[in-house]
Write a protein that holds these residues in place. Structure first.
Motif, PDB file in Angstrom:
ATOM      1  N   LEU A 179     -13.773  19.307  -7.610  1.00  0.00           N
ATOM      2  CA  LEU A 179     -12.684  18.101  -7.801  1.00  0.00           C
ATOM      3  C   LEU A 179     -13.362  17.080  -6.802  1.00  0.00           C
ATOM      4  CD1 LEU A 179      -9.499  20.417  -6.767  1.00  0.00           C
ATOM      5  CD2 LEU A 179      -9.917  19.068  -8.826  1.00  0.00           C
ATOM      6  N   ILE A 180     -13.210  15.778  -7.365  1.00  0.00           N
ATOM      7  CA  ILE A 180     -13.581  14.573  -6.524  1.00  0.00           C
ATOM      8  C   ILE A 180     -12.173  13.932  -6.146  1.00  0.00           C
ATOM      9  CG2 ILE A 180     -15.077  12.259  -6.737  1.00  0.00           C
ATOM     10  CD1 ILE A 180     -16.650  14.004  -8.458  1.00  0.00           C
ATOM     11  N   GLY A 181     -11.821  13.713  -5.090  1.00  0.00           N
ATOM     12  CA  GLY A 181     -10.483  13.276  -4.827  1.00  0.00           C
ATOM     13  C   GLY A 181     -10.568  11.888  -4.655  1.00  0.00           C
ATOM     14  N   GLU A 182      -9.331  11.375  -5.386  1.00  0.00           N
ATOM     15  CA  GLU A 182      -9.588   9.692  -5.764  1.00  0.00           C
ATOM     16  C   GLU A 182      -8.425   9.185  -4.971  1.00  0.00           C
ATOM     17  OE1 GLU A 182      -8.167   9.353  -9.968  1.00  0.00           O
ATOM     18  OE2 GLU A 182      -6.218  10.168  -9.379  1.00  0.00           O
ATOM     19  N   ASN A 183      -8.020   9.618  -4.053  1.00  0.00           N
ATOM     20  CA  ASN A 183      -6.610   8.906  -3.363  1.00  0.00           C
ATOM     21  C   ASN A 183      -6.898   8.114  -2.068  1.00  0.00           C
ATOM     22  OD1 ASN A 183      -5.080  10.543  -5.071  1.00  0.00           O
ATOM     23  ND2 ASN A 183      -4.593  12.060  -3.646  1.00  0.00           N
ATOM     24  N   ILE A 184      -8.427   7.766  -1.800  1.00  0.00           N
ATOM     25  CA  ILE A 184      -8.235   7.000  -0.609  1.00  0.00           C
ATOM     26  C   ILE A 184      -9.235   5.646  -1.285  1.00  0.00           C
ATOM     27  CG2 ILE A 184      -9.359   6.630   1.596  1.00  0.00           C
ATOM     28  CD1 ILE A 184      -9.441   9.397   1.730  1.00  0.00           C
ATOM     29  N   HIS A 185      -8.257   4.891  -2.225  1.00  0.00           N
ATOM     30  CA  HIS A 185      -8.671   3.763  -2.649  1.00  0.00           C
ATOM     31  C   HIS A 185      -7.678   2.575  -2.368  1.00  0.00           C
ATOM     32  CE1 HIS A 185     -11.269   5.161  -6.182  1.00  0.00           C
ATOM     33  NE2 HIS A 185     -11.476   5.726  -5.438  1.00  0.00           N
ATOM     34  N   CYS A 186      -8.297   1.536  -2.049  1.00  0.00           N
ATOM     35  CA  CYS A 186      -7.445   0.244  -1.806  1.00  0.00           C
ATOM     36  C   CYS A 186      -6.575  -0.464  -2.928  1.00  0.00           C
ATOM     37  CB  CYS A 186      -8.318  -0.808  -1.350  1.00  0.00           C
ATOM     38  SG  CYS A 186      -8.674  -0.448   0.703  1.00  0.00           S
ATOM     39  N   SER A 187      -6.650   0.205  -4.085  1.00  0.00           N
ATOM     40  CA  SER A 187      -5.855  -0.028  -5.266  1.00  0.00           C
ATOM     41  C   SER A 187      -4.655   0.656  -5.465  1.00  0.00           C
ATOM     42  CB  SER A 187      -6.637   0.031  -6.570  1.00  0.00           C
ATOM     43  OG  SER A 187      -7.102   1.492  -6.737  1.00  0.00           O
ATOM     44  N   ARG A 188      -4.436   1.847  -4.494  1.00  0.00           N
ATOM     45  CA  ARG A 188      -3.481   2.912  -4.796  1.00  0.00           C
ATOM     46  C   ARG A 188      -2.242   2.149  -4.022  1.00  0.00           C
ATOM     47  NH1 ARG A 188      -6.535   4.564  -7.659  1.00  0.00           N
ATOM     48  NH2 ARG A 188      -7.257   6.730  -7.732  1.00  0.00           N
ATOM     49  N   SER A 189      -1.154   2.231  -4.527  1.00  0.00           N
ATOM     50  CA  SER A 189       0.186   1.511  -4.145  1.00  0.00           C
ATOM     51  C   SER A 189       1.479   2.485  -4.215  1.00  0.00           C
ATOM     52  CB  SER A 189       0.370   0.363  -5.121  1.00  0.00           C
ATOM     53  OG  SER A 189       0.705   0.417  -6.478  1.00  0.00           O
ATOM     54  N   VAL A 190       2.349   1.942  -3.644  1.00  0.00           N
ATOM     55  CA  VAL A 190       3.723   2.358  -3.675  1.00  0.00           C
ATOM     56  C   VAL A 190       4.797   1.252  -3.897  1.00  0.00           C
ATOM     57  CG1 VAL A 190       3.202   4.590  -2.149  1.00  0.00           C
ATOM     58  CG2 VAL A 190       4.220   2.428  -1.063  1.00  0.00           C
ATOM     59  N   VAL A 249     -12.813   0.237  -1.810  1.00  0.00           N
ATOM     60  CA  VAL A 249     -12.270  -0.908  -0.903  1.00  0.00           C
ATOM     61  C   VAL A 249     -12.404  -2.248  -2.034  1.00  0.00           C
ATOM     62  CG1 VAL A 249     -12.506   0.191   1.163  1.00  0.00           C
ATOM     63  CG2 VAL A 249     -14.278  -1.489   0.246  1.00  0.00           C
ATOM     64  N   ASP A 250     -12.584  -2.276  -3.214  1.00  0.00           N
ATOM     65  CA  ASP A 250     -12.895  -3.380  -3.977  1.00  0.00           C
ATOM     66  C   ASP A 250     -11.594  -4.149  -3.944  1.00  0.00           C
ATOM     67  OD1 ASP A 250     -15.405  -2.760  -4.109  1.00  0.00           O
ATOM     68  OD2 ASP A 250     -15.257  -2.503  -6.386  1.00  0.00           O
ATOM     69  N   GLU A 251     -10.434  -3.505  -3.978  1.00  0.00           N
ATOM     70  CA  GLU A 251      -9.183  -4.365  -3.824  1.00  0.00           C
ATOM     71  C   GLU A 251      -8.575  -4.940  -2.533  1.00  0.00           C
ATOM     72  OE1 GLU A 251      -7.386  -5.204  -6.683  1.00  0.00           O
ATOM     73  OE2 GLU A 251      -9.140  -4.394  -7.621  1.00  0.00           O
ATOM     74  N   PHE A 252      -9.602  -4.640  -1.498  1.00  0.00           N
ATOM     75  CA  PHE A 252      -9.123  -4.861  -0.129  1.00  0.00           C
ATOM     76  C   PHE A 252      -9.153  -6.346   0.154  1.00  0.00           C
ATOM     77  CE2 PHE A 252     -10.102  -5.599   4.490  1.00  0.00           C
ATOM     78  CZ  PHE A 252      -8.873  -5.301   5.083  1.00  0.00           C
ATOM     79  N   ASN A 253     -10.397  -7.076  -0.339  1.00  0.00           N
ATOM     80  CA  ASN A 253     -10.599  -8.390  -0.085  1.00  0.00           C
ATOM     81  C   ASN A 253     -11.662  -8.814  -1.178  1.00  0.00           C
ATOM     82  OD1 ASN A 253     -11.933 -10.826   1.278  1.00  0.00           O
ATOM     83  ND2 ASN A 253     -10.039 -10.522   2.616  1.00  0.00           N
ATOM     84  N   PRO A 254     -11.600  -9.949  -1.577  1.00  0.00           N
ATOM     85  CA  PRO A 254     -12.557 -10.373  -2.683  1.00  0.00           C
ATOM     86  C   PRO A 254     -14.064 -10.819  -1.988  1.00  0.00           C
ATOM     87  CG  PRO A 254     -11.089 -12.240  -2.375  1.00  0.00           C
ATOM     88  CD  PRO A 254     -10.407 -11.035  -1.638  1.00  0.00           C
TER      89      PRO A 254
END
Length: 347
Positions: free
Chosen positions: A16-27, A116-121
């Motif tokens: 299992l490669i956990g995918e949840n610590i991405h800056c694209s994740r949203s609520v 972190v690609d979605e954090f800042n350009p």
């Protein structure tokens, strides 16, 4: 961590490669977890190791386009506070990331994938964000990291942050990103090898497999051992094409037939459900099908696609059969699946 699963076919170790610590994740900003703090501003409630806690949301994020569109990128909010927040806001930011990491570790993740690609350009800002995020995750979980980015400088920043720890996983190398192979070799990282080619993602399984065959030669030339390679056949959403899941599964079967147990086969299996309701069910059924086809790894949410969840999947239930028909193309355009969801037969 590995688990063993009977998939009515070969029993394999599944990574299992956990995918949840991405800056694209949203609520959604309408979530009941979001509230206004007594002193002003917004905060996100979560359950940490010390009980109910709150992540303060930076005003810069509240005034941004995502918030206006009804989304909070929660990992990005934590990274912002960790980098720029006041002293009293940095501790909850670290605790929030620690909580995400520990939950995935406890659920059986073998790697924690960071993006972190979605954090800042700005690339320099992304590099700084990746270094902070990697160091913070490593404080909480003794697991190797997956370093995921579209930019080589950000990949290198993450790999450098893993120095002295267990070998990380570089996500990813492809025929259009061959320089990443040298980065992986330099930092002794394992690699996810993508089936994408110079012209994009092929439609045919044989073409995807052929791309990976070419890529393997480049990886060998860079000095990367085959047992350090995770082949990614690429997963596209069923919502954009009924044939997409079948192409991925057939590519997995081809690759396992060609290479036997010499390499790992993984994939972003949760991509298959993008744009559909009942995503957890679709992801579970698709991961089960991928394992039967020959996958021994998956980039997934371990809190939803876990050993227990897969073992408890009743493939004969009406909901699972509907998901199977959707993924096999028998339910073209998902008409039956969507009707059942609207009727409350699937949740």
């Amino acid at each position: 961590m590995f688990f063993r699963m009977n998939t009515r076919g070969p029993i394999r170790d599944f990574i299992l490669i956990g995918e949840n610590i991405h800056c694209s994740r949203s609520v959604k900003t309408a979530s009941r977890l979001l509230s206004q703090a007594p002193g002003g501003g917004w905060r996100l409630a979560y359950t940490g190791t010390a009980g109910m806690r709150h992540l303060p949301i930076p005003a810069e994020i509240v005034s941004g386009a995502d918030w206006a569109a009804g989304r909070l990128r929660h990992c990005a909010a934590a990274v912002w506070q960790g980098l720029y927040g006041a002293a009293e806001d940095q501790a909850p930011a670290r605790d929030y990331i620690h909580t995400l990491a520990r939950r995935q570790a406890d659920a059986g993740a073998a790697y924690l994938d960071l993006n972190v690609d979605e954090f800042n350009p700005d690339i320099a800002t992304r590099c700084r964000a990746m270094r902070w995020l990697a160091a913070t995750v490593l404080e909480a979980a003794d697991l190797p990291l997956g370093i995921d980015s579209s930019h080589p400088a950000v990949l290198e920043a993450g790999l450098q942050a893993c120095a002295g720890r267990r070998p990380p996983l570089l996500n990813s190398v492809s025929l259009e990103r061959l320089a990443a192979a040298s980065l992986a070799a330099k930092h002794r990282a394992r690699v996810i090898a993508s089936a994408a080619g110079p012209a994009g993602i092929p439609d045919a399984p044989a073409e995807r497999a052929a791309n990976l065959e070419k890529l393997l030669q480049h990886l060998a030339d860079a000095g990367i051992e085959r047992n350090d390679i995770f082949l990614d056949p690429l997963v596209l959403p069923v919502a954009t094409g009924s044939a997409n899941p079948g192409v991925t599964l057939e590519t997995i079967r081809l690759l396992r037939g060609w290479y036997g147990a010499a390499l790992h086969i993984t994939g972003g299996f949760s991509n298959v459900s993008y744009g559909m309701p009942a995503r957890r069910l679709i992801n579970l059924v698709f991961t089960s099908l991928a394992i039967r086809a020959g996958a021994d790894s998956g980039i997934v949410d371990p809190l939803q696609v876990s050993a227990a969840a897969l073992a408890g999947l009743d493939s004969d239930s009406s909901a699972a059969r509907l998901a199977h028909n959707l993924l096999s193309g028998a339910d073209e355009f998902g008409a039956d699946f969507l009707a059942a969801y609207r009727a409350g037969q699937i949740n």
